[in-house]
Design a protein around this motif. Structure first.
Motif, PDB file in Angstrom:
ATOM      1  N   LEU A  17      23.346 -42.256   2.931  1.00 38.30           N
ATOM      2  CA  LEU A  17      23.598 -42.317   4.641  1.00 38.30           C
ATOM      3  C   LEU A  17      24.632 -43.523   4.527  1.00 38.30           C
ATOM      4  N   ALA A  18      26.046 -43.358   4.792  1.00 39.36           N
ATOM      5  CA  ALA A  18      26.832 -44.425   4.602  1.00 39.36           C
ATOM      6  C   ALA A  18      28.073 -44.400   5.600  1.00 39.36           C
ATOM      7  N   VAL A  19      27.872 -43.427   6.702  1.00 36.36           N
ATOM      8  CA  VAL A  19      28.774 -43.225   7.785  1.00 36.36           C
ATOM      9  C   VAL A  19      28.217 -43.644   9.163  1.00 36.36           C
ATOM     10  N   ASP A  20      27.074 -43.234   9.490  1.00 32.78           N
ATOM     11  CA  ASP A  20      26.500 -43.504  10.851  1.00 32.78           C
ATOM     12  C   ASP A  20      25.027 -43.167  10.794  1.00 32.78           C
ATOM     13  N   GLY A  21      24.452 -43.577  11.764  1.00 30.91           N
ATOM     14  CA  GLY A  21      22.840 -43.247  12.071  1.00 30.91           C
ATOM     15  C   GLY A  21      22.571 -41.862  12.497  1.00 30.91           C
ATOM     16  N   MET A  22      23.350 -40.922  12.507  1.00 30.96           N
ATOM     17  CA  MET A  22      23.245 -39.876  13.053  1.00 30.96           C
ATOM     18  C   MET A  22      22.362 -39.664  14.383  1.00 30.96           C
ATOM     19  N   PRO A  23      23.268 -40.156  15.536  1.00 29.52           N
ATOM     20  CA  PRO A  23      22.385 -40.088  16.965  1.00 29.52           C
ATOM     21  C   PRO A  23      22.270 -38.743  17.394  1.00 29.52           C
ATOM     22  N   SER A  24      22.864 -37.735  16.908  1.00 28.20           N
ATOM     23  CA  SER A  24      22.574 -36.753  17.598  1.00 28.20           C
ATOM     24  C   SER A  24      21.707 -35.524  16.793  1.00 28.20           C
ATOM     25  N   LEU A  25      21.081 -36.216  15.830  1.00 31.21           N
ATOM     26  CA  LEU A  25      19.884 -35.572  14.769  1.00 31.21           C
ATOM     27  C   LEU A  25      18.780 -35.146  15.620  1.00 31.21           C
ATOM     28  N   ASP A  26      18.273 -33.946  15.852  1.00 27.53           N
ATOM     29  CA  ASP A  26      17.135 -33.407  16.308  1.00 27.53           C
ATOM     30  C   ASP A  26      16.363 -33.039  15.326  1.00 27.53           C
ATOM     31  N   LEU A  27      14.987 -33.645  15.533  1.00 28.33           N
ATOM     32  CA  LEU A  27      14.248 -33.565  14.490  1.00 28.33           C
ATOM     33  C   LEU A  27      13.086 -32.460  14.910  1.00 28.33           C
ATOM     34  N   THR A  28      13.261 -31.707  15.967  1.00 29.02           N
ATOM     35  CA  THR A  28      12.275 -30.808  16.556  1.00 29.02           C
ATOM     36  C   THR A  28      12.063 -29.852  15.150  1.00 29.02           C
ATOM     37  N   ASP A  29      10.773 -29.450  14.941  1.00 25.41           N
ATOM     38  CA  ASP A  29      10.258 -28.762  14.043  1.00 25.41           C
ATOM     39  C   ASP A  29      10.593 -28.976  12.426  1.00 25.41           C
ATOM     40  N   ILE A  30      11.256 -30.156  12.426  1.00 23.42           N
ATOM     41  CA  ILE A  30      11.278 -30.873  11.074  1.00 23.42           C
ATOM     42  C   ILE A  30      10.063 -31.537  10.737  1.00 23.42           C
ATOM     43  N   SER A  31       9.443 -31.328   9.286  1.00 21.63           N
ATOM     44  CA  SER A  31       8.256 -31.961   8.871  1.00 21.63           C
ATOM     45  C   SER A  31       8.520 -33.088   8.170  1.00 21.63           C
ATOM     46  N   TRP A  32       9.752 -33.614   7.615  1.00 24.79           N
ATOM     47  CA  TRP A  32      10.040 -34.504   6.703  1.00 24.79           C
ATOM     48  C   TRP A  32      11.476 -34.934   6.834  1.00 24.79           C
ATOM     49  N   LEU A  33      11.481 -36.264   6.555  1.00 23.36           N
ATOM     50  CA  LEU A  33      12.816 -37.076   6.706  1.00 23.36           C
ATOM     51  C   LEU A  33      12.905 -37.928   5.789  1.00 23.36           C
ATOM     52  N   ILE A  34      13.779 -37.509   4.692  1.00 24.32           N
ATOM     53  CA  ILE A  34      14.233 -38.884   3.632  1.00 24.32           C
ATOM     54  C   ILE A  34      15.463 -39.458   3.862  1.00 24.32           C
ATOM     55  N   VAL A  35      15.429 -40.805   3.852  1.00 25.35           N
ATOM     56  CA  VAL A  35      16.585 -41.630   3.918  1.00 25.35           C
ATOM     57  C   VAL A  35      16.596 -42.352   2.759  1.00 25.35           C
ATOM     58  N   GLY A  36      18.099 -42.604   2.469  1.00 22.62           N
ATOM     59  CA  GLY A  36      18.547 -43.335   1.371  1.00 22.62           C
ATOM     60  C   GLY A  36      19.940 -43.742   1.230  1.00 22.62           C
ATOM     61  N   GLY A  37      20.170 -44.991   0.625  1.00 26.16           N
ATOM     62  CA  GLY A  37      21.643 -45.586   0.963  1.00 26.16           C
ATOM     63  C   GLY A  37      22.345 -44.911  -0.535  1.00 26.16           C
ATOM     64  N   GLU A  38      23.447 -45.060  -0.622  1.00 26.21           N
ATOM     65  CA  GLU A  38      24.272 -44.770  -1.967  1.00 26.21           C
ATOM     66  C   GLU A  38      24.347 -45.603  -2.833  1.00 26.21           C
ATOM     67  N   SER A  39      24.286 -45.002  -4.025  1.00 29.51           N
ATOM     68  CA  SER A  39      24.287 -45.777  -5.280  1.00 29.51           C
ATOM     69  C   SER A  39      25.249 -45.487  -6.196  1.00 29.51           C
ATOM     70  N   GLY A  40      25.747 -46.193  -7.252  1.00 30.15           N
ATOM     71  CA  GLY A  40      26.635 -45.657  -8.041  1.00 30.15           C
ATOM     72  C   GLY A  40      27.959 -46.249  -7.854  1.00 30.15           C
ATOM     73  N   ASN A  41      28.926 -46.045  -8.638  1.00 29.81           N
ATOM     74  CA  ASN A  41      30.311 -46.516  -8.360  1.00 29.81           C
ATOM     75  C   ASN A  41      30.929 -46.029  -7.355  1.00 29.81           C
ATOM     76  N   GLY A  42      31.486 -47.222  -6.497  1.00 33.30           N
ATOM     77  CA  GLY A  42      32.123 -46.704  -5.304  1.00 33.30           C
ATOM     78  C   GLY A  42      31.332 -46.550  -4.108  1.00 33.30           C
ATOM     79  N   ALA A  43      30.024 -46.808  -4.247  1.00 26.73           N
ATOM     80  CA  ALA A  43      28.942 -46.669  -3.134  1.00 26.73           C
ATOM     81  C   ALA A  43      29.229 -47.549  -2.048  1.00 26.73           C
ATOM     82  N   GLU A  44      28.999 -46.865  -0.727  1.00 25.34           N
ATOM     83  CA  GLU A  44      29.234 -47.694   0.544  1.00 25.34           C
ATOM     84  C   GLU A  44      27.963 -48.115   1.185  1.00 25.34           C
ATOM     85  N   PRO A  45      27.825 -49.409   1.994  1.00 25.59           N
ATOM     86  CA  PRO A  45      26.601 -49.674   2.313  1.00 25.59           C
ATOM     87  C   PRO A  45      26.126 -49.044   3.524  1.00 25.59           C
ATOM     88  N   MET A  46      24.882 -48.908   3.680  1.00 24.02           N
ATOM     89  CA  MET A  46      23.913 -48.192   4.634  1.00 24.02           C
ATOM     90  C   MET A  46      23.556 -49.547   5.682  1.00 24.02           C
TER      91      MET A  46
END
Length: 574
Positions: free
Chosen positions: A474-503
């Motif tokens: 997750l390194a661009v935005d907070g996905m304000p349009s994301l609809d979680l209807t019928d979604i059982s699980w949400l995994i969130v994580g920042g970027e790692s490794g070379n060239g990683a951008e911050p969350m």
């Protein structure tokens, strides 16, 4: 008691009582006070002695000898503490004002709030093994036992069921019939004096067992909700109701309220239709326990085998390798670099280096032996299996026959849950009607920015009960349009490794709050190469890398718990 812990007058507060009696509310008050003072607390659901020690290590002391400067440790549902001699010895040192407070080279005198379902006063009086230790501990700091009015809790749980959509679907998204709701309330009432916890969650469990299992299996599952023989209560039972009529009227009432129409009860019944705030069922603030269709990691940890450090899965199964880039999430793909380095002879030619960058050739290679033989080495204990980390199971070059063969291969190991993660859910949706989907498959989509949220719509078209979203990296935005209807699980994580951008921390918070509000299990994997302040880590972040607002968010869909219990209890092994 909470005020005394805040001031340093008391080192720890033990709060015991059955589920639903207000322990969490007391803990949240302490969390809020410390957070307001700029000391984010450490929040955990310990399942072992190691978890307790790890939590205390994180409670850094800014100025030795001044308790107010130390971070609060909140341990919820910490029953393990009172079943472990090591934990009891640690706590005796932590509460000993005359001692040094040092335990195994660590200062353990930090403010703590510990909540537990364990009846501490009863154990201290009757336990021949640990009773003496507990009495010594409680002589220093007496525990607070919150009493529990069974009838009040019964009325509240029934009211929740009748005034909300609590019993509309099971955690696995199966619709609950009106007849099952009636049967659930009849059993809940008839076993009033035998049910261990008279809570809304228990009602969900009862309805799910009636919906998802055969009558014999459901009966066995229901027996586990009851108190042991000899411990049954002797309280006046609630009056018997015509539950069919009550449920029908509850449906009419909800329909009238939804449409803004007047409604008047036609029944002379003792059942209360008092309004229950939605927040009491699916809280939206971040310092809350898991929603009813979610469980914490500590609840499922003993039921599954964990053989890697990914966190949200226990094994990986890579019977296919090779891929091609489709979106920004592929920019720093670790799999490309691993294969380009020649990680395995079978992967030669799938990726290559070009001016310091690892690139895919676009070829995808399938190895049937990995699919059929590798799971046999894991044993009979269930595992959560990431399928696959070196490719995409719905890559456009994979024939439909191979995809079906992989699904059938997963079905051959029913004790495991296979987590299929794709960036191409549109192909999975297009093939949905032509494929046979096993029950032990979870299907997930990677969605890393707002312009890719259309993948969630495609994901919802797939006829699999448990669907999840991996918002990583997750390194661009907070996905304000994301609809979680019928979604059982949400995994969130920042970027790692070379060239990683911050969350950005607000992106993670927003997704967490929306997940909790929607009843979606929330798993915060890591901050990645940058911390919550946006600064790059100079060294490995360690345990702080998984903390969001001072808490570890490792929730799983409740179906994981049910799956693990099914294979543990009924010997349904391969």
């Amino acid at each position: 008691m909470i005020n005394k812990v805040e001031s340093g007058e008391m080192p720890v507060a033990w709060i015991s009582g059955p589920g639903g009696c207000g322990k969490t509310h007391a803990a949240l008050e302490a969390i809020k006070s410390f957070t307001d003072r700029g000391l984010p607390p450490i929040y955990c659901n310990p399942s072992s002695y190691r978890d307790v020690v790890q939590s205390l290590k994180q409670a850094k002391v800014h100025n030795s000898g001044r308790p107010k400067e130390r971070r609060l440790v909140v341990m919820e549902e910490a029953d393990v503490i009172f079943r472990s001699d090591k934990c009891l010895n640690l706590l005796k040192i932590a509460t000993d004002r005359a001692g040094t407070g040092m335990y195994d080279g660590m200062d353990v005198r930090v403010p703590m709030v510990v909540t537990t379902n364990t009846p501490l006063d009863e154990i201290a009086a009757t336990d021949k093994v640990r009773g003496e230790h507990l009495r010594a501990l409680f002589n220093r700091v007496p525990p607070v036992t919150i009493s529990y009015d069974r009838r009040a809790n019964y009325d509240y749980a029934v009211s929740v069921a009748l005034t909300t959509d609590l019993l509309r679907f099971t955690p696995a998204k199966q619709q609950i019939s009106r007849e099952t709701v009636v049967r659930t309330l009849e059993w809940f009432t008839s076993e009033f004096n035998r049910i261990e916890l008279l809570t809304a969650r228990t009602l969900v469990n009862i309805a799910e067992y009636h919906t998802s299992f055969s009558p014999d299996t459901a009966r066995t599952m229901l027996d586990r909700l009851l108190l042991p023989n000899g411990n049954h209560r002797r309280l006046p039972a609630p009056p018997t109701s015509n539950w069919t009529a009550v449920v029908d009227e509850a449906v009419d009432r909800k329909r009238a309220l939804r449409n803004g129409l007047a409604w008047e009860s036609r029944l002379n019944t003792a059942t209360s239709f008092r309004r229950v705030p939605a927040a009491s069922i699916l809280p939206t603030v971040h310092n809350t326990p898991a929603p009813l269709n979610s469980v914490e990691f500590s609840e499922i940890e003993p039921l599954f085998k964990w053989a890697n450090k990914i966190g949200w899965t226990g094994h990986t199964l890579n019977c296919i390798a090779g891929c091609s880039k489709v979106s920004r999430a592929c920019k720093h793909c670790y799999a490309t670099a691993l294969i380009a380095r020649g990680m395995h002879n079978l992967h030669k030619g799938l990726a290559y280096w070009d001016r310091g960058k690892a690139l895919w050739t676009g070829e995808v290679r399938y190895d049937r032996r990995v699919l059929t033989e590798r799971p046999k080495t894991w044993g009979k204990k269930p595992s959560l299996v990431f399928f696959t980390s070196l490719s995409d199971p719905f890559h456009e070059t994979l024939p439909v026959e191979i995809i079906q063969e992989m699904l059938d291969g997963c079905a051959a190991f029913p004790q495991h849950i296979f987590q299929w993660l794709t960036k191409r859910p549109e192909r999975a949706a297009a093939l949905a009607d032509t494929l046979r989907w096993p029950e032990n498959i979870w299907i997930g989509a990677t969605i890393e920015e707002d312009k890719e949220v259309w993948r969630a719509d495609e994901l919802r078209k797939i006829p699999v009960a448990t669907k999840f979203i991996s918002a990583e990296p997750l390194a661009v935005d907070g996905m304000p349009s994301l609809d979680l209807t019928d979604i059982s699980w949400l995994i969130v994580g920042g970027e790692s490794g070379n060239g990683a951008e911050p969350m950005h921390i607000d992106w993670a918070r927003s997704l967490r709050d929306r997940a909790v509000g929607a009843g979606t299990a929330f798993f915060f994997k890591q901050w990645g190469a940058h911390g919550p302040d946006g600064k790059k880590h100079e060294r490995k972040a360690g345990d702080n890398d998984v903390l969001l607002d001072g808490r570890i968010w490792h929730q799983f869909p409740r179906v994981a718990l049910d799956h693990g219990l099914k294979f543990q209890r009924f010997g349904m092994k391969r």
